[in-house]
Design a protein around this motif. Structure first.
Motif, PDB file in Angstrom:
ATOM      1  N   MET A  78      -0.254  19.190   0.372  1.00 38.19           N
ATOM      2  CA  MET A  78      -0.477  17.790   0.749  1.00 38.19           C
ATOM      3  C   MET A  78       0.969  16.883   0.905  1.00 38.19           C
ATOM      4  N   ASN A  79       1.044  16.267   2.012  1.00 34.13           N
ATOM      5  CA  ASN A  79       2.143  15.744   2.127  1.00 34.13           C
ATOM      6  C   ASN A  79       2.098  14.313   1.714  1.00 34.13           C
ATOM      7  N   PRO A  80       2.983  13.962   0.779  1.00 37.29           N
ATOM      8  CA  PRO A  80       3.334  12.715   0.350  1.00 37.29           C
ATOM      9  C   PRO A  80       3.667  11.737   0.913  1.00 37.29           C
ATOM     10  N   GLN A  81       4.066  11.780   2.354  1.00 37.72           N
ATOM     11  CA  GLN A  81       4.589  10.825   3.174  1.00 37.72           C
ATOM     12  C   GLN A  81       3.173  10.415   4.201  1.00 37.72           C
ATOM     13  N   THR A  82       2.167  10.962   3.903  1.00 39.01           N
ATOM     14  CA  THR A  82       0.891  10.672   4.731  1.00 39.01           C
ATOM     15  C   THR A  82      -0.004   9.928   3.692  1.00 39.01           C
ATOM     16  N   ILE A  83      -0.404   8.718   4.258  1.00 41.00           N
ATOM     17  CA  ILE A  83      -1.464   8.007   3.489  1.00 41.00           C
ATOM     18  C   ILE A  83      -2.583   7.601   4.355  1.00 41.00           C
ATOM     19  N   VAL A  84      -3.669   7.614   3.481  1.00 45.05           N
ATOM     20  CA  VAL A  84      -4.765   6.935   4.100  1.00 45.05           C
ATOM     21  C   VAL A  84      -5.169   5.822   3.291  1.00 45.05           C
ATOM     22  N   VAL A  85      -5.471   4.769   4.269  1.00 42.39           N
ATOM     23  CA  VAL A  85      -5.794   3.337   3.430  1.00 42.39           C
ATOM     24  C   VAL A  85      -7.163   3.232   3.987  1.00 42.39           C
ATOM     25  N   ALA A  86      -8.317   3.091   2.803  1.00 45.65           N
ATOM     26  CA  ALA A  86      -9.711   3.014   2.999  1.00 45.65           C
ATOM     27  C   ALA A  86      -9.729   1.438   3.315  1.00 45.65           C
ATOM     28  N   MET A  87      -9.673   1.081   4.634  1.00 43.92           N
ATOM     29  CA  MET A  87      -9.651   0.000   4.914  1.00 43.92           C
ATOM     30  C   MET A  87     -10.790  -1.024   4.553  1.00 43.92           C
ATOM     31  N   PRO A  88     -11.129  -2.072   3.778  1.00 54.20           N
ATOM     32  CA  PRO A  88     -12.270  -2.624   3.707  1.00 54.20           C
ATOM     33  C   PRO A  88     -12.478  -3.631   4.724  1.00 54.20           C
ATOM     34  N   THR A  89     -13.627  -4.375   4.972  1.00 54.84           N
ATOM     35  CA  THR A  89     -13.857  -5.229   5.815  1.00 54.84           C
ATOM     36  C   THR A  89     -14.246  -6.490   5.076  1.00 54.84           C
ATOM     37  N   GLU A  90     -14.663  -6.449   3.939  1.00 52.51           N
ATOM     38  CA  GLU A  90     -15.096  -7.784   3.092  1.00 52.51           C
ATOM     39  C   GLU A  90     -13.945  -8.388   2.650  1.00 52.51           C
ATOM     40  N   GLU A  91     -13.691  -9.674   2.994  1.00 56.47           N
ATOM     41  CA  GLU A  91     -12.916 -10.746   2.593  1.00 56.47           C
ATOM     42  C   GLU A  91     -12.415 -10.514   1.053  1.00 56.47           C
ATOM     43  N   ALA A  92     -13.386 -10.391   0.208  1.00 54.18           N
ATOM     44  CA  ALA A  92     -13.126 -10.326  -1.324  1.00 54.18           C
ATOM     45  C   ALA A  92     -11.881  -9.011  -1.691  1.00 54.18           C
ATOM     46  N   PHE A  93     -11.926  -8.156  -0.756  1.00 47.31           N
ATOM     47  CA  PHE A  93     -10.844  -7.004  -0.928  1.00 47.31           C
ATOM     48  C   PHE A  93      -9.774  -7.144  -0.540  1.00 47.31           C
ATOM     49  N   MET A  94      -9.546  -8.159   0.504  1.00 45.56           N
ATOM     50  CA  MET A  94      -8.223  -7.968   1.387  1.00 45.56           C
ATOM     51  C   MET A  94      -6.811  -8.626   0.579  1.00 45.56           C
ATOM     52  N   PRO A  95      -7.269  -9.611  -0.294  1.00 41.63           N
ATOM     53  CA  PRO A  95      -5.995 -10.066  -1.046  1.00 41.63           C
ATOM     54  C   PRO A  95      -5.305  -8.877  -1.702  1.00 41.63           C
ATOM     55  N   SER A  96      -6.078  -7.639  -2.524  1.00 46.93           N
ATOM     56  CA  SER A  96      -5.261  -6.773  -3.074  1.00 46.93           C
ATOM     57  C   SER A  96      -4.793  -5.756  -2.219  1.00 46.93           C
ATOM     58  N   ILE A  97      -5.484  -5.486  -0.949  1.00 45.81           N
ATOM     59  CA  ILE A  97      -4.854  -4.554  -0.072  1.00 45.81           C
ATOM     60  C   ILE A  97      -3.601  -5.009   0.575  1.00 45.81           C
ATOM     61  N   ASP A 150      -3.808  12.438  -4.579  1.00 48.60           N
ATOM     62  CA  ASP A 150      -3.573  11.155  -5.313  1.00 48.60           C
ATOM     63  C   ASP A 150      -4.642   9.817  -5.005  1.00 48.60           C
ATOM     64  N   VAL A 151      -5.202   9.215  -5.641  1.00 40.16           N
ATOM     65  CA  VAL A 151      -5.914   8.061  -5.061  1.00 40.16           C
ATOM     66  C   VAL A 151      -5.242   6.847  -6.061  1.00 40.16           C
ATOM     67  N   LEU A 152      -4.876   5.684  -5.289  1.00 41.43           N
ATOM     68  CA  LEU A 152      -4.388   4.690  -5.725  1.00 41.43           C
ATOM     69  C   LEU A 152      -5.725   3.494  -5.782  1.00 41.43           C
ATOM     70  N   ILE A 153      -6.016   2.971  -6.959  1.00 40.28           N
ATOM     71  CA  ILE A 153      -7.203   2.071  -6.784  1.00 40.28           C
ATOM     72  C   ILE A 153      -6.721   0.609  -7.193  1.00 40.28           C
ATOM     73  N   LEU A 154      -6.864  -0.117  -6.088  1.00 38.49           N
ATOM     74  CA  LEU A 154      -6.400  -1.880  -6.450  1.00 38.49           C
ATOM     75  C   LEU A 154      -7.568  -2.621  -6.676  1.00 38.49           C
ATOM     76  N   ARG A 155      -7.320  -3.118  -7.967  1.00 39.42           N
ATOM     77  CA  ARG A 155      -8.169  -4.163  -8.295  1.00 39.42           C
ATOM     78  C   ARG A 155      -8.041  -5.623  -7.912  1.00 39.42           C
ATOM     79  N   GLN A 156      -8.871  -6.374  -7.614  1.00 38.64           N
ATOM     80  CA  GLN A 156      -8.435  -7.698  -7.377  1.00 38.64           C
ATOM     81  C   GLN A 156      -7.672  -8.492  -8.585  1.00 38.64           C
ATOM     82  N   ASN A 157      -6.714  -9.248  -7.928  1.00 33.78           N
ATOM     83  CA  ASN A 157      -5.964 -10.013  -8.921  1.00 33.78           C
ATOM     84  C   ASN A 157      -5.317  -8.873 -10.146  1.00 33.78           C
TER      85      ASN A 157
END
Length: 149
Positions: A1-20, A142-149
């Protein structure tokens, strides 16, 4: 695994956008290879007429173009121009979005997957969304999970 390579599972719902977006503004983009990926769930319908993919081929192209524009615009808002120029963008159609994200991360040897989840309250808030839970189970990095607020 390359720690410098990141995948952002990009949401399209506005509710998720503030945390991303908040994560993107606070993140250090230096020396990172970032892949913004959105997976649209594809369905297969079996009927007397045969097997049919949903959405159909024409709709797939329209959705792909619009979704790609959306995630590029959101990424551009959250990262420096130099990092944006080097970023990769993908819109994929698959029957299992979580499996596809995990497979994509494996294929590019990613060291981190970033996802957003709904901010549940009460008893349901003790658990992750089914998508986040599935990513955790399937991911080889590794997985980073971002919650709203």
């Amino acid at each position: 695994m390359n720690p410098q390579t990141i995948v952002v599972a990009m949401p399209t719902e506005e509710a998720f956008m503030p945390s991303i977006s908040r994560w993107g503004h606070e993140y250090s983009w230096t020396h990172k290879e970032v892949h913004f990926v959105h997976v649209i769930e594809k369905y297969v319908r079996v009927s007397d007429m045969g097997i049919e993919d949903l959405p159909d081929r024409n709709t797939v192209e329209i959705l792909k173009r619009k979704t790609l524009d959306f995630i590029k615009n959101k990424a551009k808002e959250m990262m420096p121009a130099t990092a944006f120029k080097k970023a990769h963008f993908e819109v994929i159609f698959a029957q299992s979005p979580a499996e596809q994200i995990a497979e994509y991360a494996r294929a590019i040897n990613a060291g981190l997957i970033v996802i957003a989840t709904r901010n549940k309250h009460g008893f349901s808030g003790l658990f992750l969304s089914s998508f986040a839970d599935r990513i955790l189970k399937l991911s080889s990095c590794d997985v980073l999970i971002l919650r709203q607020n």
